[in-house]
Scaffold this motif. Structure first.
Motif, PDB file in Angstrom:
ATOM      1  N   ASN A 184       0.969  -1.149   0.058  1.00  0.00           N
ATOM      2  CA  ASN A 184      -0.080  -0.079   0.055  1.00  0.00           C
ATOM      3  C   ASN A 184       0.974   1.234  -0.204  1.00  0.00           C
ATOM      4  O   ASN A 184       1.824   1.325   0.683  1.00  0.00           O
ATOM      5  N   MET A 185       0.419   2.227  -0.966  1.00  0.00           N
ATOM      6  CA  MET A 185       1.228   3.519  -0.862  1.00  0.00           C
ATOM      7  C   MET A 185       0.639   4.673  -0.189  1.00  0.00           C
ATOM      8  O   MET A 185      -0.300   5.174  -0.465  1.00  0.00           O
ATOM      9  N   GLN A 186       1.336   5.058   0.792  1.00  0.00           N
ATOM     10  CA  GLN A 186       0.817   6.181   1.715  1.00  0.00           C
ATOM     11  C   GLN A 186       1.086   7.500   0.815  1.00  0.00           C
ATOM     12  O   GLN A 186       2.327   7.498   0.456  1.00  0.00           O
ATOM     13  N   LEU A 187       0.246   8.303   0.539  1.00  0.00           N
ATOM     14  CA  LEU A 187       0.491   9.607   0.065  1.00  0.00           C
ATOM     15  C   LEU A 187       0.459  10.564   0.783  1.00  0.00           C
ATOM     16  O   LEU A 187       0.014  10.765   1.972  1.00  0.00           O
ATOM     17  N   ASN A 188       1.015  11.870   0.586  1.00  0.00           N
ATOM     18  CA  ASN A 188       0.780  13.103   1.465  1.00  0.00           C
ATOM     19  C   ASN A 188      -0.285  13.841   1.279  1.00  0.00           C
ATOM     20  O   ASN A 188      -0.387  14.984   1.224  1.00  0.00           O
ATOM     21  N   LEU A 189      -1.501  13.130   1.642  1.00  0.00           N
ATOM     22  CA  LEU A 189      -2.876  13.712   1.406  1.00  0.00           C
ATOM     23  C   LEU A 189      -3.542  13.314   2.475  1.00  0.00           C
ATOM     24  O   LEU A 189      -3.469  12.172   3.063  1.00  0.00           O
ATOM     25  N   THR A 190      -4.758  14.010   2.899  1.00  0.00           N
ATOM     26  CA  THR A 190      -5.512  13.596   3.860  1.00  0.00           C
ATOM     27  C   THR A 190      -7.148  13.636   3.303  1.00  0.00           C
ATOM     28  O   THR A 190      -7.283  14.132   1.971  1.00  0.00           O
ATOM     29  N   ARG A 191      -8.040  12.980   4.193  1.00  0.00           N
ATOM     30  CA  ARG A 191      -9.359  13.099   3.451  1.00  0.00           C
ATOM     31  C   ARG A 191      -9.926  14.191   3.114  1.00  0.00           C
ATOM     32  O   ARG A 191     -10.398  14.446   2.078  1.00  0.00           O
ATOM     33  N   SER A 192      -9.375  15.404   3.819  1.00  0.00           N
ATOM     34  CA  SER A 192      -9.939  16.947   3.378  1.00  0.00           C
ATOM     35  C   SER A 192      -9.458  17.300   1.977  1.00  0.00           C
ATOM     36  O   SER A 192      -9.943  17.878   1.232  1.00  0.00           O
ATOM     37  N   ASP A 193      -7.995  16.726   1.768  1.00  0.00           N
ATOM     38  CA  ASP A 193      -7.674  17.096   0.110  1.00  0.00           C
ATOM     39  C   ASP A 193      -8.523  16.617  -0.849  1.00  0.00           C
ATOM     40  O   ASP A 193      -8.728  17.134  -1.849  1.00  0.00           O
ATOM     41  N   LEU A 194      -8.948  15.245  -0.577  1.00  0.00           N
ATOM     42  CA  LEU A 194      -9.609  14.493  -1.444  1.00  0.00           C
ATOM     43  C   LEU A 194     -11.188  15.250  -1.769  1.00  0.00           C
ATOM     44  O   LEU A 194     -11.745  15.422  -2.713  1.00  0.00           O
ATOM     45  N   GLN A 195     -11.525  15.623  -0.507  1.00  0.00           N
ATOM     46  CA  GLN A 195     -12.905  16.174  -0.429  1.00  0.00           C
ATOM     47  C   GLN A 195     -12.976  17.616  -1.105  1.00  0.00           C
ATOM     48  O   GLN A 195     -14.156  17.706  -1.690  1.00  0.00           O
ATOM     49  N   LEU A 197     -11.311  18.114  -3.965  1.00  0.00           N
ATOM     50  CA  LEU A 197     -11.595  17.637  -4.999  1.00  0.00           C
ATOM     51  C   LEU A 197     -13.043  17.129  -5.416  1.00  0.00           C
ATOM     52  O   LEU A 197     -13.261  17.101  -6.613  1.00  0.00           O
ATOM     53  N   GLY A 198     -13.606  17.011  -4.171  1.00  0.00           N
ATOM     54  CA  GLY A 198     -15.022  16.528  -4.394  1.00  0.00           C
ATOM     55  C   GLY A 198     -15.191  14.736  -4.458  1.00  0.00           C
ATOM     56  O   GLY A 198     -16.306  14.408  -5.059  1.00  0.00           O
ATOM     57  N   ALA A 199     -14.179  14.173  -4.145  1.00  0.00           N
ATOM     58  CA  ALA A 199     -13.958  12.830  -4.219  1.00  0.00           C
ATOM     59  C   ALA A 199     -14.569  12.060  -2.882  1.00  0.00           C
ATOM     60  O   ALA A 199     -14.142  12.417  -1.760  1.00  0.00           O
ATOM     61  N   GLU A 200     -15.550  11.473  -3.056  1.00  0.00           N
ATOM     62  CA  GLU A 200     -16.073  10.806  -1.698  1.00  0.00           C
ATOM     63  C   GLU A 200     -16.050   9.179  -2.179  1.00  0.00           C
ATOM     64  O   GLU A 200     -15.715   8.781  -3.099  1.00  0.00           O
ATOM     65  N   PRO A 201     -16.302   8.321  -0.956  1.00  0.00           N
ATOM     66  CA  PRO A 201     -16.256   6.963  -1.280  1.00  0.00           C
ATOM     67  C   PRO A 201     -17.126   6.682  -2.506  1.00  0.00           C
ATOM     68  O   PRO A 201     -18.170   6.999  -2.534  1.00  0.00           O
ATOM     69  N   GLY A 202     -16.509   5.852  -3.506  1.00  0.00           N
ATOM     70  CA  GLY A 202     -17.451   5.626  -4.655  1.00  0.00           C
ATOM     71  C   GLY A 202     -17.099   6.339  -5.938  1.00  0.00           C
ATOM     72  O   GLY A 202     -17.448   6.082  -6.924  1.00  0.00           O
ATOM     73  N   THR A 203     -16.341   7.426  -5.742  1.00  0.00           N
ATOM     74  CA  THR A 203     -16.193   8.295  -6.895  1.00  0.00           C
ATOM     75  C   THR A 203     -14.944   7.795  -7.758  1.00  0.00           C
ATOM     76  O   THR A 203     -14.001   7.234  -7.154  1.00  0.00           O
ATOM     77  N   GLN A 204     -15.140   7.908  -8.746  1.00  0.00           N
ATOM     78  CA  GLN A 204     -13.950   7.183  -9.779  1.00  0.00           C
ATOM     79  C   GLN A 204     -13.101   8.441 -10.127  1.00  0.00           C
ATOM     80  O   GLN A 204     -13.389   9.623 -10.301  1.00  0.00           O
ATOM     81  N   VAL A 205     -11.594   8.209 -10.035  1.00  0.00           N
ATOM     82  CA  VAL A 205     -10.657   9.085 -10.514  1.00  0.00           C
ATOM     83  C   VAL A 205      -9.580   8.528 -11.578  1.00  0.00           C
ATOM     84  O   VAL A 205      -9.570   7.320 -11.450  1.00  0.00           O
ATOM     85  N   VAL A 217     -10.886   4.001  -7.584  1.00  0.00           N
ATOM     86  CA  VAL A 217     -12.146   4.418  -6.953  1.00  0.00           C
ATOM     87  C   VAL A 217     -11.681   4.807  -5.428  1.00  0.00           C
ATOM     88  O   VAL A 217     -10.974   4.218  -4.720  1.00  0.00           O
ATOM     89  N   ALA A 218     -12.387   5.613  -5.117  1.00  0.00           N
ATOM     90  CA  ALA A 218     -12.279   6.124  -3.606  1.00  0.00           C
ATOM     91  C   ALA A 218     -13.257   5.086  -2.906  1.00  0.00           C
ATOM     92  O   ALA A 218     -14.105   4.768  -3.385  1.00  0.00           O
ATOM     93  N   ALA A 219     -12.401   4.630  -1.864  1.00  0.00           N
ATOM     94  CA  ALA A 219     -13.266   3.598  -1.074  1.00  0.00           C
ATOM     95  C   ALA A 219     -13.071   3.440   0.309  1.00  0.00           C
ATOM     96  O   ALA A 219     -11.932   4.178   0.745  1.00  0.00           O
ATOM     97  N   ARG A 220     -13.675   2.984   1.118  1.00  0.00           N
ATOM     98  CA  ARG A 220     -13.367   2.905   2.530  1.00  0.00           C
ATOM     99  C   ARG A 220     -12.493   1.962   2.925  1.00  0.00           C
ATOM    100  O   ARG A 220     -11.628   2.008   3.882  1.00  0.00           O
ATOM    101  N   THR A 221     -12.520   0.653   2.381  1.00  0.00           N
ATOM    102  CA  THR A 221     -11.811  -0.231   3.017  1.00  0.00           C
ATOM    103  C   THR A 221     -11.463  -1.530   1.468  1.00  0.00           C
ATOM    104  O   THR A 221     -12.204  -1.324   0.493  1.00  0.00           O
ATOM    105  N   PHE A 222     -10.490  -2.280   1.834  1.00  0.00           N
ATOM    106  CA  PHE A 222     -10.273  -3.019   0.547  1.00  0.00           C
ATOM    107  C   PHE A 222     -11.158  -3.804   0.208  1.00  0.00           C
ATOM    108  O   PHE A 222     -11.501  -4.334  -1.043  1.00  0.00           O
ATOM    109  N   THR A 223     -12.197  -4.526   1.110  1.00  0.00           N
ATOM    110  CA  THR A 223     -13.352  -5.418   0.821  1.00  0.00           C
ATOM    111  C   THR A 223     -14.532  -4.697   0.077  1.00  0.00           C
ATOM    112  O   THR A 223     -15.454  -5.460  -0.203  1.00  0.00           O
TER     113      THR A 223
END
Lengths: 267, 267, 267
Positions: A184-195, A197-205, A217-223
């Motif tokens: 898994n690749m940790q980025l220098n980003l937090t959830r608020s950065d993605l938000q 951008l408008g990306a929520e769980p389910g959003t495709q990027v 796809v933005a997701a909550r967890t692997f499963t």
């Protein structure tokens, strides 16, 4: 008082065991918790980030950390006390500061110069053994931090530059800070950065890595994803990370810390 | 009561150290024995086999194990008590069951749902830290297993399929379960399987691996064979294994867990 | 009394954890310090050198070491007491002797034959678990070394040959004993060997490795050299080592233990 211990020494050599031995000779009762010794050799930034991520989960104590490419040079050896009473020991190269600041900031800092609290002789290349471990063990036994040497201005302590992302309206330029065992690749980003951008769980990027493009796809967890799907998720330390469900993102993308990652919103 | 700890977390990252920290914050007096954290990433079967092999050699306590590809999904978190009083904590994916059954079976099982005994908040991807380590530490302090959540039927616990060998009159079809640091390949066979084939120490057999054929000899230990000779021996956990005297079988055969191995008696 | 523990078992498998468990079942109060388990598989020489280097930094106790390619063969299992009271447990293959002799020599040695102090049954391939760990744990609890089995002549103990350098007037022929995580190459040389050649910090020398030649400079520590410069320095265990400032010497030179290194004075 217990000691937590983080280094880039690895476990193949004797470095960690020898430091344990040195601490135990000075403070036979002290308990030592190894956070990790798997920091990439000489990666101060990775060591600082891991220490800041993990310390809130660890008992308060003396927090010893050694990632020290400048050993034997003119960087100082330092110890400081946080405002919450935790103690920190290590090289003055920025390694300890992010953790201490996350936990409330520094109350007092001292250079470690008093050779009564070091091994004799001090080698040129292994201050972990000869200076830092003894200092941590003496502090754990109750020696006052001021005994170790003269006070220094907290503002004079070396500070790392943590790479910041560029967050635009439809596009983020980030970088990979860390790759874990699962790829898994940790980025220098937090959830608020993605938000932003408008990306929520389910959003495709769209991800761009090393000039190649992928859908994710933005997701909550692997499963939440199908096997083989690339996901962006908030990891357990509240960083955004890239994973491949049932696979290894780092292997698939040949990714290493420092690699550029661009994220674009897909309409 | 002490805690034993087995995972696929590896030691490069902070995962193991962080879990130690979480347990020590909850149960400062508890002792933790790390069985291993080198289980292949997400290999539930390997984790289950290693746990069942090793637990008889470990002090009784709370046996915490985490190999958890389904983290954040709908697999349950469970704790159970064996008939001999040992306690087990981990994901309900079959990881803990072979060990518990080898040691006499399960007396009572509970789902871990009570968030009083978890960290707050619970992340989506690191239940080792947020649910399992806290549960193990609370049990070690004396919390009753029934406090963790509602009882579940032991029969409802997830169960692994362990690959079984085909043992014929002159031929065995087995598979490699595990490769150790020395390159020895543990098979899903016991001495009695070899005996049914008529192989005793000194008997020569033919091995077939990945369509290549080799002669091997059944032996008691490495030093009973000449350097470079391939041997079949009963390893320290009473499994039949393949080794090369003075060499690495796994390297020579490019073998990995799951590989097919056929053993034929030579006249 | 505490136990120090050094092996070539690695940490991927359960071997180390299982031995911890065995010791803890016998001696629940004992503390175990892991020196390292990263000795190259079956490298008795490396194990012996690391043990001799590190033991002076560790608390006195029972020093358990297992690097044991002859397990199950006719090498003896031994325990001995040093003149300073330290106790040693391991295979009689030379592993323990350099450390014990560095710390003053051996007072009494015993073969471990008494099965009351071993696990039952004893496997053919894992004496670390079945014989050495139990013996160490019993000694740590106060069992007398003579209880373990009959006395043996210290002079009869197996002894390793440590490769010696050839030190000429202008040229040294040495070999690499050890490569650490940072890629530093420890040589079988001390500062006095370099001094006989006339090399002091600042002196330039020529290195020959695998028929290639390089310029290097004798230096006190890494930060005394420019990035990329090859240095010869006295390491923290007082061996001369080769490093590349800001890089990995072992990687650059594809060096492994046993490799020939020639050092020539440059006019």
């Amino acid at each position: 008082m217990l000691i937590t211990f983080l280094t880039d020494f690895g476990l193949e050599d004797d470095f960690v065991g020898t430091c344990h031995g040195v601490m135990k000779r000075i403070a036979p009762e002290v308990e030592i918790i190894d956070i990790t010794h798997g920091i990439q050799p000489q990666s101060i930034l990775q060591g600082a980030l891991v220490l800041a991520n993990t310390l809130p989960y660890l008992p308060e104590g003396v927090h010893l950390a050694v990632v020290d490419p400048g050993v034997g040079g003119d960087r100082r050896e330092v110890a400081f006390r946080g405002k919450d009473g935790r103690l920190y020991v290590g090289p003055d190269n920025g390694l300890l500061l992010p953790a201490a600041e996350k936990l409330g900031g520094i109350e007092a800092a001292h250079e470690i110069t008093n050779r009564e609290y070091a091994l004799e002789p001090v080698s040129a290349t292994f201050h972990g053994r000869d200076i830092f471990s003894p200092a941590a063990a003496h502090l754990a036994r109750g020696v006052d931090i001021a005994e170790l040497g003269p006070g220094v201005e907290p503002d004079s302590l070396a500070r790392l530059e943590v790479p910041r992302p560029e967050v635009g309206e439809r596009r983020i330029r980030a970088c990979c800070l860390y790759v874990d065992r699962f790829g898994n690749m940790q980025l220098n980003l937090t959830r608020s950065d993605l938000q932003r951008l408008g990306a929520e769980p389910g959003t495709q990027v769209e991800l761009e890595l090393a000039s190649d493009r992928y859908y994710a796809v933005a997701a909550r967890t692997f499963t939440d994803a199908r096997d083989g799907e690339i996901i962006l998720y908030e990891d357990a330390y509240e960083n955004i990370a890239i994973a491949i469900s049932g696979g290894s993102a780092a292997e698939t993308f040949s990714a290493r810390p420092g690699v550029d990652v661009r994220i674009t919103l897909v309409d």
